[in-house]
Design a protein around this motif. Structure first.
Motif, mmCIF file in Angstrom:
data_model
loop_
_atom_site.group_PDB
_atom_site.id
_atom_site.type_symbol
_atom_site.label_atom_id
_atom_site.label_comp_id
_atom_site.label_asym_id
_atom_site.label_seq_id
_atom_site.Cartn_x
_atom_site.Cartn_y
_atom_site.Cartn_z
ATOM 1 N N GLN A 2 -51.481 60.434 -27.428
ATOM 2 C CA GLN A 2 -50.228 61.136 -27.643
ATOM 3 C C GLN A 2 -50.284 62.511 -26.979
ATOM 4 N N PRO A 3 -49.180 62.946 -26.382
ATOM 5 C CA PRO A 3 -49.172 64.294 -25.784
ATOM 6 C C PRO A 3 -49.267 65.358 -26.886
ATOM 7 N N THR A 4 -49.921 66.440 -26.558
ATOM 8 C CA THR A 4 -50.030 67.554 -27.507
ATOM 9 C C THR A 4 -48.678 68.232 -27.669
ATOM 10 N N ARG A 5 -48.258 68.359 -28.906
ATOM 11 C CA ARG A 5 -46.974 69.026 -29.166
ATOM 12 C C ARG A 5 -47.203 70.521 -29.321
#
Length: 376
Positions: A2-5
């Motif tokens: 998952q991309p870092t938010r």
């Protein structure tokens, strides 16, 4: 993966930092309020070992703030506290449950930093009060029952995504009681070159309780041998709560001395830092305000009358015991706000007040130094 938010609010800081700068700049432009030495008769002085000494009385004149009252300090502290906590940001509507001097001062600071301000108040509030708030850019929001102002303020906070600044809860925590130019630090700095630089007594009233909390904490923090007396008007529950140690007390009748006295024990009232409380009848508060106004050559408000009724009683006791020292109390706001009430003989008569007895006590005090008012 998952991309870092990333949620970045750094841009919000620039507006808040400028708002703090505007409030701090306003404070620097405003000179400190005056500390007046009140002239007392000859009985207040005596000789000890060939040196003259006695009792001195001082009035800290908080009416000279830009919005004309002691509440200017509180409003400044409340806004700085809310800004530094991130509760007020750009465009936040600030809400208060008040029609008094605090709301006037809060409207001033809201206008200074460019945010909307709403004062929630009873529909019975006089037009002269609402005009003071509106003159500072605030808006008045009315409810039919005075007891509904807090619930309505909370409702508006939710509806408008605003901030209920809540003076009665936040007063004692918003002010830095250790220093940072609070009223206690100001008093002691101004007293430094007086004959009795460390006051024997400080005398104040309580509305939110924030001023008495600040003074009491400061005295203990600086270890000053100064006593704190809080005067309480008729119908207020602060004195009964102090006497009984019951913080749940309430009253159905409100104080008639504007700015002080409450029908409930407010969260900011810190009774443990108070050394003595003095109950003051409404007739005594009003008579003293009128009496002192004549002596000063300028009108003072009813809460100043309450303060002075307590302070003069303490001065009398010190003089009779030949205990030299100083007493400091506050001139909270100007009397021209009360032309239609405390200084109106028809209004006095309509309230059923008889000012002759407290006026006689004041005459006796200034003539002889004796305090002849019965203890309650």
């Amino acid at each position: 993966m998952q991309p870092t938010r990333i949620v970045d609010h750094r841009a919000d800081r620039s507006w808040s930092e400028n708002a703090v700068r505007l409030i701090e700049a306003d404070g620097r432009r405003s000179a400190d309020t005056h500390l007046h030495l009140v002239t007392l008769p000859a009985w207040s002085r005596w000789t000890v070992d060939g040196r003259e000494t006695g009792v001195d009385l001082y009035l800290k004149d908080e009416s000279t703030h830009p919005t004309g009252s002691l509440k200017h300090r509180l409003a400044r502290s409340l806004f700085l506290y809310a800004l530094c906590n991130g509760w007020i940001t750009e465009g936040t509507t600030v809400i208060e449950a008040s029609s008094g001097s605090t709301a006037v001062s809060e409207a001033y600071f809201a206008q200074l930093i460019g945010v909307p301000f709403i004062a929630v108040m009873a529909s019975s509030t006089s037009p002269s009060k609402t005009a003071l708030i509106e003159r500072q850019g605030g808006r008045c929001h009315f409810v039919d029952r005075p007891g509904d102002v807090y619930a309505e303020a909370l409702r508006l906070e939710a509806e408008l995504d605003g901030h209920f600044i809540d003076q009665f809860t936040m007063a004692e925590r918003a002010t830095d009681w250790r220093g940072n130019n609070n009223i206690a630090e100001s008093i002691f700095a101004q007293m430094a070159e007086e004959e009795h630089p460390i006051p024997t007594w400080l005398v104040v009233g309580a509305g939110t309780g924030g001023t008495s909390a600040t003074l009491g904490r400061y005295l203990r923090y600086r270890r000053h041998p100064t006593w704190l007396a809080v005067v309480d008007p008729q119908n207020s529950v602060f004195l009964p709560a102090y006497e009984s140690a019951d913080g749940t007390l309430t009253s159905e009748i409100g104080s008639r001395i504007e700015g002080i006295g409450r029908p409930r024990v407010e969260p900011s009232f810190v009774s443990q830092v108070i050394d003595k409380m003095i109950g003051v009848p409404d007739e005594a508060s009003i008579a003293t305000a009128r009496y002192i106004s004549e002596r000063l050559g300028r009108r003072v408000g009813g809460s100043t009358g309450t303060n002075l009724w307590g302070a003069l009683q303490l001065v009398s006791g010190m003089a009779s015991e030949r205990n030299p020292g100083s007493v400091v109390t506050l001139l909270c706001d100007p009397g021209d706000r009360y032309t239609g009430t405390y200084f109106d003989d028809d209004w006095i008569a309509a309230q059923g007040f008889d000012l002759s007895e407290p006026t006689a006590v004041l005459d006796e005090f200034f003539a002889t130094g004796r305090w002849t008012a019965p203890a309650g």
